[in-house]
Design a protein around this motif. Structure first.
Motif: not given
Length: 514
Positions: A320-326, A346-364
């Protein structure tokens, strides 16, 4: 006829993007392959910073049923660790239990109120793009058809047709473990609870805290007693026998999984409350991130751009925050006032946030797996979480409140989501979130007009609202909020010259009009 934007996918992210575009003066068309809204039970709630964003749009109350601002939750979970968030002086994590079908209902109602066209039963089969737009081929209720738009957005989920047709790579990690099973059921009467509210299962010495993940020697167990007629039960198992993914999950299969994970033999019967409580099995986890969120006039949002484990509920916070940013950037491009590179941000700001969720979801997922090594790692992580600074850091990670977009403004609020403020304005006492209902950029002057900000921002009045207000404990002399709620610029309290304001206005909102 050429539309401004075609959005493929009428899930929460696609519908919210449509609402944001409509608020910005763009009328999108939403295409969805299903003939009607799905009743499938998917997300069970909203978690994180997104609730503050929805509050900015007046959507928090209809989704939560609660008045006023979102309130932080006293407890949450990270990798089957209980997070005692009530220990924090400033708890950033908000959560509301609301089923996805209700989220979609509320967002579609809002979209229709804003004049958005939603066309159901339309499945996209192809598209071509050129210098001025995108032509979309689809199969609809009346046969094959075409639609033309200046931009196309894929909000069509993890198996996104739009992403595949655009040739955007979707690299990541796929694992056969864990196998997750979830259903809403009725439990046998007479289950005991401890004085602190933990559930005791027959034949199992371990008490289980409701609404959280409990790791055992054989997997993970979750019990969420929303009401006695519809208790959500979930298990996670590693290294089991192969599962026939084509066969529906039965209550007998879930019961056997509960027995393996907890040692308890629990009689289950179907939920009595009417609603979409279909049992669901998920085999393995798939964590993937689109290599780019834009290809010419085609863009991706939500699960079309990223998929990950659902642990901790980060999906809708992210999408949903992707949507608001775009949305506001795409509207600026369509309306001709976007500064160079705005849409690419849009890509420059949101892609790193996707990477962060990529990281912590695997860590969990790794922290919940069985095994002596994981148990030792959990002992160490448990020690770290006993310190409030580490607890606060994990809470901010799960909330997404640690997001800071790049800005050349040195103020500590710059780059982050706007603070919750109680204000006195010419229209009366208002919260900052209530000033953001229209989805426009906002320049908030907390100096009583002493800096002459209205005059300085006059060239952008068609894009930026200026509001003068008083605040008991102002965090800044002035704040410039982007439409997505993030602070682009702020001045210090008592600062005589709003250094950098005009530069920031030009950076995000283009050339001023005479």
């Amino acid at each position: 006829m050429t539309n401004d934007v075609i959005i493929v996918g009428a899930g929460p992210v696609g519908l919210f993007l449509a609402c944001e575009l409509a608020l910005a003066g763009v009328q999108p068309v939403v295409l969805d392959r299903l003939p009607e809204r799905s009743g499938e039970q998917k997300a069970n709630g909203l978690v994180g910073q997104v609730l503050r964003l929805l509050d900015h749009r007046g959507l928090h109350q209809p989704l939560s049923g609660l008045p006023g601002a979102p309130q932080p939750v006293p407890r949450f979970v990270f990798g089957a660790f209980p997070l005692e968030l009530h220990r924090l002086d400033a708890n950033p994590l908000h959560a509301v239990p609301v089923p996805q079908h209700r989220i979609e209902e509320v967002l579609e109602e809002r979209a229709l109120e804003l004049g958005v066209t939603v066309r159901r039963g339309c499945e996209v089969s192809g598209f071509t793009q050129d210098a001025t737009g995108v032509t979309v081929d689809f199969h609809g209720p009346d046969g094959t058809g075409q639609a033309r738009a200046r931009y196309l957005v894929g909000a069509d989920g993890g198996r996104s047709t739009v992403r595949k047709l655009a040739g955007i790579d979707f690299p990541g990690v796929t694992s056969p473990d864990p196998v997750s099973r979830i259903a809403h059921v009725r439990l046998p009467e007479g289950l005991r609870t401890t004085a602190s509210g933990e559930v005791l299962l027959p034949g199992c010495p371990t008490p289980f805290r409701p609404y959280t993940h409990t790791r055992t020697d054989h997997g993970v167990f979750v019990i969420s007693p929303f009401n006695e007629d519809a208790v959500m039960i979930a298990t996670m198992e590693w290294g089991g026998l192969p599962v026939d993914q084509r066969a529906p999950l039965t209550l007998d299969e879930l019961r056997a999984s509960i027995r393996r994970v907890t040692g308890a033999d629990l009689e289950l019967t179907p939920a009595r409350t009417a609603g979409p409580f279909t049992p669901r099995r998920t085999v393995g986890h798939n964590t993937r991130l689109a290599e780019r969120y834009r290809d010419g006039r085609v863009l991706l949002v939500g699960d079309a751009a990223h998929v990950h484990a659902a642990t901790g509920g980060p999906g809708l916070n992210l999408g949903l925050q992707d949507a608001a940013n775009l949305a506001w950037k795409l509207a600026a491009e369509l309306q001709g006032w976007a500064p160079p590179g705005l849409l690419d941000s849009y890509h420059r700001e949101r892609h790193p946030i996707g990477e962060r969720v990529f990281m912590h979801s695997q860590a969990q997922i790794a922290l919940m797996a069985p095994g002596a090594g994981t148990t030792a790692l959990r002992a160490l992580v448990g020690e770290l979480l006993s310190h409030e600074d580490n607890l606060a850091r994990i809470a901010a990670l799960m909330a997404g409140s640690d997001v800071r977009y790049d800005t050349d403004c040195p103020h500590p609020w710059a780059g982050g989501f706007a603070p919750e403020l109680a204000l006195t304005t010419a229209e009366g006492d208002l919260r900052l979130a209530e000033l953001a209902r229209g989805g426009r950029a906002l320049l908030l002057d907390l100096t009583g007009g002493a800096l002459g900000l209205a005059d300085r921002a006059a060239g952008w009045k068609d894009r930026v609202d200026v509001v003068t207000a008083e605040c008991a404990e102002p965090p800044a002399g002035a704040l410039l909020l982007r439409p997505d709620g993030y602070v682009a610029w702020a001045s210090g309290v008592g600062e005589a010259d709003p250094t950098g304001l005009e530069r920031t206005l030009r950076t995000w909102f283009g050339t001023p009009r005479a």
